[in-house]
Every structure is written in structure tokens, then in C-alpha cells.
Design a protein around this motif. Structure first.
Motif, PDB file in Angstrom:
ATOM      1  N   SER A  17       0.816  -1.218   0.000  1.00  0.00           N
ATOM      2  CA  SER A  17       0.000   0.000   0.000  1.00  0.00           C
ATOM      3  C   SER A  17       0.842   1.257   0.000  1.00  0.00           C
ATOM      4  N   GLY A  18       2.094   1.153   0.448  1.00  0.00           N
ATOM      5  CA  GLY A  18       2.932   2.339   0.520  1.00  0.00           C
ATOM      6  C   GLY A  18       4.378   2.051   0.211  1.00  0.00           C
ATOM      7  N   GLU A  19       5.148   3.132   0.081  1.00  0.00           N
ATOM      8  CA  GLU A  19       6.552   3.023  -0.313  1.00  0.00           C
ATOM      9  C   GLU A  19       7.381   2.269   0.712  1.00  0.00           C
ATOM     10  N   GLU A  20       7.126   2.494   1.991  1.00  0.00           N
ATOM     11  CA  GLU A  20       7.919   1.847   3.033  1.00  0.00           C
ATOM     12  C   GLU A  20       7.826   0.326   2.938  1.00  0.00           C
ATOM     13  N   THR A  21       6.605  -0.186   2.713  1.00  0.00           N
ATOM     14  CA  THR A  21       6.422  -1.632   2.590  1.00  0.00           C
ATOM     15  C   THR A  21       7.097  -2.158   1.328  1.00  0.00           C
ATOM     16  N   ALA A  22       7.014  -1.394   0.248  1.00  0.00           N
ATOM     17  CA  ALA A  22       7.647  -1.810  -1.002  1.00  0.00           C
ATOM     18  C   ALA A  22       9.166  -1.882  -0.840  1.00  0.00           C
ATOM     19  N   VAL A  23       9.742  -0.932  -0.146  1.00  0.00           N
ATOM     20  CA  VAL A  23      11.187  -0.951   0.091  1.00  0.00           C
ATOM     21  C   VAL A  23      11.567  -2.154   0.952  1.00  0.00           C
ATOM     22  N   GLU A  24      10.725  -2.485   1.929  1.00  0.00           N
ATOM     23  CA  GLU A  24      10.982  -3.675   2.740  1.00  0.00           C
ATOM     24  C   GLU A  24      10.971  -4.928   1.876  1.00  0.00           C
ATOM     25  N   MET A  25      10.011  -5.015   0.949  1.00  0.00           N
ATOM     26  CA  MET A  25       9.984  -6.147   0.024  1.00  0.00           C
ATOM     27  C   MET A  25      11.262  -6.208  -0.800  1.00  0.00           C
ATOM     28  N   ALA A  26      11.733  -5.058  -1.268  1.00  0.00           N
ATOM     29  CA  ALA A  26      12.953  -5.025  -2.075  1.00  0.00           C
ATOM     30  C   ALA A  26      14.139  -5.556  -1.279  1.00  0.00           C
ATOM     31  N   ARG A  27      14.229  -5.190  -0.010  1.00  0.00           N
ATOM     32  CA  ARG A  27      15.317  -5.702   0.833  1.00  0.00           C
ATOM     33  C   ARG A  27      15.219  -7.228   0.992  1.00  0.00           C
ATOM     34  N   LEU A  28      14.000  -7.737   1.121  1.00  0.00           N
ATOM     35  CA  LEU A  28      13.813  -9.181   1.229  1.00  0.00           C
ATOM     36  C   LEU A  28      14.236  -9.884  -0.054  1.00  0.00           C
ATOM     37  N   HIS A  29      13.957  -9.280  -1.199  1.00  0.00           N
ATOM     38  CA  HIS A  29      14.423  -9.848  -2.470  1.00  0.00           C
ATOM     39  C   HIS A  29      15.947  -9.998  -2.460  1.00  0.00           C
ATOM     40  N   LEU A  30      16.629  -8.935  -2.096  1.00  0.00           N
ATOM     41  CA  LEU A  30      18.091  -8.974  -2.083  1.00  0.00           C
ATOM     42  C   LEU A  30      18.605 -10.024  -1.109  1.00  0.00           C
ATOM     43  N   ALA A  31      17.984 -10.107   0.057  1.00  0.00           N
ATOM     44  CA  ALA A  31      18.400 -11.092   1.054  1.00  0.00           C
ATOM     45  C   ALA A  31      18.209 -12.514   0.558  1.00  0.00           C
ATOM     46  N   ALA A  32      17.225 -12.707  -0.339  1.00  0.00           N
ATOM     47  CA  ALA A  32      16.950 -14.031  -0.886  1.00  0.00           C
ATOM     48  C   ALA A  32      17.760 -14.330  -2.142  1.00  0.00           C
ATOM     49  N   GLY A  33      18.653 -13.417  -2.527  1.00  0.00           N
ATOM     50  CA  GLY A  33      19.516 -13.662  -3.677  1.00  0.00           C
ATOM     51  C   GLY A  33      18.984 -13.167  -5.008  1.00  0.00           C
ATOM     52  N   VAL A  34      17.926 -12.368  -4.985  1.00  0.00           N
ATOM     53  CA  VAL A  34      17.340 -11.813  -6.214  1.00  0.00           C
ATOM     54  C   VAL A  34      17.958 -10.443  -6.478  1.00  0.00           C
ATOM     55  N   HIS A  35      18.451 -10.224  -7.695  1.00  0.00           N
ATOM     56  CA  HIS A  35      19.064  -8.934  -8.023  1.00  0.00           C
ATOM     57  C   HIS A  35      18.201  -8.085  -8.949  1.00  0.00           C
ATOM     58  N   THR A  36      17.247  -8.718  -9.648  1.00  0.00           N
ATOM     59  CA  THR A  36      16.385  -7.993 -10.580  1.00  0.00           C
ATOM     60  C   THR A  36      14.956  -8.481 -10.433  1.00  0.00           C
TER      61      THR A  36
END
Length: 254
Positions: A17-36
């Protein structure tokens, strides 16, 4: 790894719903080995996004990630509903493809009925390349599993959701997804992530737990790279032959 199906853009569909949550998702992607990540918001009657709006939202998200020092790359895309796909012209459909490539992510209907085969046939006839999203969750595909074979013969590729293999959508969906994997009917595994907790990012862990460690690189990197570039799909890693029941048999045993 590359995640070709993720609802990362805030405030435009049923994703964050907001930017803060989206940024948290992006960090989780990186932590899981996703770069794109391909940001693939719904394009449907109830969520009538268009290519211009998605491109603008993608640029805003890129700026937010840069501001928060989160080095996740984002390409624009969409998850297009069958009804909208049949209504949109070719130029708009091409603008909704994954990244700069030719592949359109088409949502397999989550209802028991739908003109899937007819719409796909029309789109393919018009020159579009189709990546079918989460067919393992579609009741109409489960009811007629040979539909996937017919679509494959028409050049359609399929994307299974990683959490389906982990049982997040129930045992029947998990078994169907596993059977698709066993019969080489899957070319891409993606997260279809919507939020950081209920439907979070993650690709390799569910695949490894489901017994597909040898195909992680092919399903989450090699094929996505080819799709985004419009290149030929690389052949899958060899697997040891085994006697397996067909999809119809596994469904009768449910």
C-alpha cells in the motif's frame, strides 16, 4: 536470480500500500539472492493500470530504492487479465511486456471458467509471446491438464509460483505444480510476492525444499535472462528418467 512476477509497485494494485512496505519487500528480495525484479501490477477490469502509469510508478520506485540505498534493479511489466488482454490493442500489449523483451505475462484465470485457450490463440496469432502466470492455481487448467500441453505446442511458456511448490496454496495446488515440474511444463519460477509477510519474496528456498535444486539457476536466472533479452530459451538441465503418471492420473487421485 531474476523474479519475473512480483507486485512491488506501491498503491496501484493489491500489492504494497505504501513506499515503506515496497522498500521492505525489495530488501527481502536482495536477502533471498534476487538482483532484478519485474514489477508486474495487475491490469484487469478492477485494477485498470496501463503501460504509461506502470512506467511512471516503476520510475518512482527506482528513485525510492536509490534514496534508501537498496540496489535492487527493477524492470517494468504487468500481469494482464484475460478480459483486458482481449480488449487491448497490440501497441498497448507490447508496452506491457516484461522489461524490453517480447514476452507478455498473462494471468491464468483463478475462476473455474474462462476463455483462456481462445484468448491465447488470438494473442499468439497476433504475434505476441505469452508467459502464463501460475496455471497450477487455475481450476480450469487443473480440470483439463492437457490444456497446458496444447498451449506449449502453440509456443506458450509457463510460470509457477515458488510458494505453490511449498504448499502455500494447499496440497492439490502443490501436487499439480510438482507434476508440472516433473513433466517439464515449467520454464520460470517466480515469487508473485504481494507483501513482506503473507506473500513474501523468495525463489530458491521453496525450489530446493521441493527437490528441484538442480534447476534453480535455469528457472530463476537462465530462462528469465533469455526472456528479458528476447533470446532463445536455453535447454533445461538433464534429469534422470523415471516412470511417472500423467497429469490426468494425478488429478484423479486428489
Amino acid at each position: 536470480m531474476i523474479d519475473l512476477h512480483c507486485h512491488l509497485l506501491p498503491g496501484i494494485d493489491d500489492g504494497p500500500s505504501g513506499e515503506e512496505t515496497a522498500v521492505e519487500m525489495a530488501r527481502l528480495h536482495l536477502a533471498a539472492g534476487v538482483h532484478t525484479v519485474a514489477a508486474t501490477p495487475h491490469v484487469s477490469p478492477s485494477m485498470p493500470n496501463d503501460a504509461a502509469g506502470i512506467a511512471a510508478a516503476t520510475n518512482r520506485m527506482r528513485a525510492a530504492l536509490q534514496e534508501h540505498d537498496v540496489p535492487l534493479a527493477i524492470v517494468a511489466g504487468a500481469e494482464v487479465d484475460l478480459r483486458r488482454a482481449g480488449e487491448l490493442d497490440d501497441a498497448e500489449l507490447q508496452a506491457l511486456t516484461l522489461g524490453d523483451g517480447p514476452w507478455l505475462l498473462l494471468e491464468a484465470p483463478l475462476q473455474a471458467v474462462g476463455p483462456l485457450e481462445a484468448v491465447v490463440g488470438d494473442l499468439v496469432g497476433r504475434g505476441h509471446r505469452i508467459l502464463l502466470a501460475h496455471p497450477e492455481r487455475s481450476p480450469m487448467v487443473q480440470r483439463d491438464p492437457h490444456l497446458l500441453v496444447r498451449l506449449a505446442h502453440a509456443g506458450v511458456l509457463t510460470q509457477v509460483t515458488a510458494s505453490s511448490l511449498a504448499g502455500a496454496f494447499g496440497r492439490p495446488v502443490q501436487r499439480f505444480a510438482q507434476r508440472m515440474m516433473a513433466e517439464d511444463l515449467v520454464q520460470v519460477v517466480a515469487s508473485d510476492a504481494h507483501d513482506p509477510r503473507r506473500r513474501p519474496p523468495g525463489l530458491s528456498e521453496p525450489l530446493i525444499r521441493a527437490g528441484h535444486a538442480s534447476r534453480v539457476a535455469w528457472l530463476t536466472d537462465e530462462v528469465p535472462v533469455a526472456l528479458l533479452a528476447g533470446d532463445r530459451i536455453p535447454p533445461p538441465p538433464a534429469r534422470r528418467p523415471a516412470r511417472r503418471r500423467g497429469l490426468r492420473g494425478i488429478l484423479r487421485d486428489r
